[in-house]
Enzyme design. Structure first.
Site, PDB file in Angstrom:
ATOM      1  N   ASP A  87       1.153 -30.770 119.796  1.00  0.00           N
ATOM      2  CA  ASP A  87       1.351 -30.174 121.126  1.00  0.00           C
ATOM      3  C   ASP A  87       1.379 -28.654 121.001  1.00  0.00           C
ATOM      4  O   ASP A  87       1.627 -28.111 119.923  1.00  0.00           O
ATOM      5  CB  ASP A  87       2.645 -30.684 121.784  1.00  0.00           C
ATOM      6  CG  ASP A  87       3.917 -30.226 121.065  1.00  0.00           C
ATOM      7  OD1 ASP A  87       3.930 -30.262 119.813  1.00  0.00           O
ATOM      8  OD2 ASP A  87       4.880 -29.837 121.735  1.00  0.00           O
ATOM      9  N   GLU A 104       7.138 -30.967 119.874  1.00  0.00           N
ATOM     10  CA  GLU A 104       7.882 -29.927 119.159  1.00  0.00           C
ATOM     11  C   GLU A 104       8.184 -28.744 120.059  1.00  0.00           C
ATOM     12  O   GLU A 104       9.280 -28.191 120.043  1.00  0.00           O
ATOM     13  CB  GLU A 104       7.092 -29.462 117.924  1.00  0.00           C
ATOM     14  CG  GLU A 104       7.935 -28.689 116.909  1.00  0.00           C
ATOM     15  CD  GLU A 104       8.094 -27.213 117.202  1.00  0.00           C
ATOM     16  OE1 GLU A 104       9.002 -26.595 116.633  1.00  0.00           O
ATOM     17  OE2 GLU A 104       7.336 -26.658 118.022  1.00  0.00           O
TER      18      GLU A 104
HETATM   19  N1  BES Z   1       6.084 -22.997 114.662  1.00  0.00           N
HETATM   20  C1  BES Z   1       7.146 -22.566 115.501  1.00  0.00           C
HETATM   21  C2  BES Z   1       8.354 -22.093 114.753  1.00  0.00           C
HETATM   22  C3  BES Z   1       8.147 -20.903 113.845  1.00  0.00           C
HETATM   23  C4  BES Z   1       7.261 -19.891 114.148  1.00  0.00           C
HETATM   24  C5  BES Z   1       8.890 -20.828 112.709  1.00  0.00           C
HETATM   25  C6  BES Z   1       7.086 -18.834 113.283  1.00  0.00           C
HETATM   26  C7  BES Z   1       8.747 -19.760 111.863  1.00  0.00           C
HETATM   27  C8  BES Z   1       7.828 -18.750 112.142  1.00  0.00           C
HETATM   28  C9  BES Z   1       7.533 -23.719 116.427  1.00  0.00           C
HETATM   29  O1  BES Z   1       6.425 -24.341 116.992  1.00  0.00           O
HETATM   30  C10 BES Z   1       8.333 -23.164 117.588  1.00  0.00           C
HETATM   31  O2  BES Z   1       7.798 -22.402 118.335  1.00  0.00           O
HETATM   32  N2  BES Z   1       9.574 -23.586 117.720  1.00  0.00           N
HETATM   33  C11 BES Z   1      10.381 -23.218 118.837  1.00  0.00           C
HETATM   34  C12 BES Z   1      11.594 -24.086 118.928  1.00  0.00           C
HETATM   35  C13 BES Z   1      11.450 -25.295 119.781  1.00  0.00           C
HETATM   36  C14 BES Z   1      12.743 -26.047 119.833  1.00  0.00           C
HETATM   37  C15 BES Z   1      10.948 -25.001 121.160  1.00  0.00           C
HETATM   38  C16 BES Z   1      10.870 -21.814 118.678  1.00  0.00           C
HETATM   39  O3  BES Z   1      11.063 -21.316 117.568  1.00  0.00           O
HETATM   40  O4  BES Z   1      11.068 -21.184 119.732  1.00  0.00           O
HETATM   41 MN    MN Z   2       5.003 -24.765 115.581  1.00  0.00          MN
HETATM   42 MN    MN Z   3       5.705 -22.991 118.651  1.00  0.00          MN
END
Ligand code: BES
Ligand code: MN
Ligand code: MN
Length: 456
Positions: free
Chosen positions: A88, A152
């Protein structure tokens, strides 16, 4: 038998075409309008896993978006690696700021521009292609399981139940996730921590209806003004967060650890120029690397209320809203922080408004071990592929499933990310460098090789 380098060389056009096909699906999990596209994407991923040689491939339904599972068990006595990723993507808006349409992948200057290019389609798909190589060239040294989810970006609400119900099927020795950043192709790095998240929405209510701002303005509190004041008060003059107890559980790093962290190459002038800002901002006495890696933060993600249409309307809005997220570090707990926020926000609300704080999803912070054989295998793989030893860094983002895996399956994760912080994740013009994509495909089989060797 081809080496992985040779295999990537002779298949790279196809590897790109397949990724482009994956990127063309608008698999936006935040918007239910894309439900059908979500299902099509999951089926596409399942087909590609099958084509690459996976067994037991299944598009597993959940209460939300399906989870794609597949595996190759070559020998139960060998270690098992579980690859996690997400198909996603974030919404693409604001659309007008994209130079080319978000779901029509376009290559410019050696970079693939598309929503999901780096987060996370381009990154998890490297594993599918590396697996294909290992299958075709008799190079698979471990059992492998894939679990590619579709929620995610909206907090993985249904993943916890899936993991709990499928503990045996998901059983593994190490989890590998490519969904984080590295410093650069010249300086590979491995993230060794992710921040947690506490996400709330606040609503400030004043009078029982929108009012004429001339007739009532100045005599009745304006919820938008009050909300702005409340939000502003959440940081003090040193940019510390003012919520009582907020820092109580924060694990402080030793001077040596902080020094090591700050040794990572980082050019503040380049950083500012890239973002178009004159000065950085943040918690006093911490560097930018520390502010995004080892310190908790509080951000307003959105704020609205009153009239925001064309032209002017003189109105005193009855309500104002904001979405606020807090990034957490070890050993903070998302539920506890959400509770502290709620208590504080309700306590500071003046008597002429009402506030409602509603929690959204959360997630726990993690640190991943650097003394495990899996970490060492990742180090060796990166060193061989990039001709330079990777350095450990702390990531600012969150992948809540990592803490959940640790709790439910009692296994640790290696964050083998190949993106760059400048990939415009969640922003217009998200991109992924072709070089990073191909280098990632090259590195993954080396990880499997060293992980099997070190496991002996
Ligand atoms: N891939 C990201 C997380 C990420 C980005 C980790 C860059 C380290 C470096 C992930 O898809 C993401 O965006 N996670 C969200 C959290 C989620 C609970 C919505 C975030 O970090 O905002
Ligand atoms: Mn991600
Ligand atoms: Mn992300």
């Amino acid at each position: 038998m081809l080496t992985i380098k040779e295999y990537v060389q002779s298949n790279k056009d196809r590897f790109l075409e397949e990724l482009f096909a994956l990127l063309r699906f608008p698999s936006i999990s935040a918007d239910s309008k894309y439900k059908e596209d979500i299902v099509k994407t999951a089926n596409f991923v399942a087909d590609k896993l099958k084509e690459a040689g996976a067994d037991q491939v299944e598009v597993c339904p959940t209460a939300g978006n399906p989870i794609v599972y597949g595996e190759k068990i070559i020998d139960p006595s060998l270690p098992t690696v579980l690859v996690y990723g997400h198909y996603d993507v974030q919404p693409a808006d604001p659309l007008e700021l994209w130079d080319t349409p978000p779901f029509e992948p376009t290559v410019r200057d050696g970079k693939i521009y598309a929503r999901g290019a780096a987060d996370d389609k381009g990154q998890f798909y490297m594993h599918v292609k590396a697996f294909e190589y290992m299958m075709k060239n008799n190079a698979l040294t471990c059992n492998i399981k894939f679990m590619i989810e579709g929620e995610e970006e909206v907090g993985s609400a249904n993943l916890g139940a899936f993991v709990k119900e499928n503990k045996e099927r998901l059983k593994n020795d190490v989890i590998v996730i490519s969904d984080t950043s590295m410093i650069s192709l010249e300086q590979p790095s491995l993230e060794t921590g992710l921040r947690g998240l506490s996400y709330v929405e606040v609503e400030v209510t004043g009078p029982n209806r929108d009012l004429h701002s001339g007739v009532y303005g100045g005599a009745v509190a304006n919820p938008a003004t009050i909300l702005a004041k409340l939000i502003a008060s959440l940081h003090d003059e040193n940019n510390h967060i003012t919520i009582p107890g907020f820092y109580d559980d924060v694990a402080e790093l030793s001077e040596e650890e902080r020094e090591a962290l700050n040794k990572a190459p980082f050019d503040i002038e380049e950083y500012k120029a890239d973002l178009g800002i004159d000065e950085v901002w943040g918690e006093k006495d911490y560097t930018t690397i520390e502010r995004t890696g080892i310190r908790p933060t509080l951000e307003v993600n959105g704020i609205w209320g009153g009239y925001i249409g064309e032209g002017a309307k003189t109105v005193l809005p009855a309500k104002a809203h904001a979405k606020i997220s807090m990034r957490l570090v070890p050993n903070q707990d998302s539920e506890k922080i959400t509770h502290l926020f709620k208590k504080h926000f309700e306590a500071i609300a003046p008597p002429y408004v009402n506030v409602i704080v509603s929690p959204h999803h959360g997630g726990e912070p993690v640190v991943t071990p650097t003394d495990s054989i899996a970490y060492q295998a990742a180090e060796k793989a990166l060193e061989e592929a990039f001709s330079k030893k990777p350095i450990p860094t702390r990531g600012g983002g969150s992948i809540p499933i990592v803490a959940l895996f640790e709790k439910e399956l009692n296994v640790k994760t290696v964050l083998l990310g190949f993106g760059l912080d400048s990939d415009n994740l969640h922003s217009p013009n998200e991109k992924y460098d072709i070089a990073n994509y191909l280098k990632g495909i090259e590195t993954i089989p080396l990880f499997f090789k060293y992980y099997a060797e070190l496991s002996k």
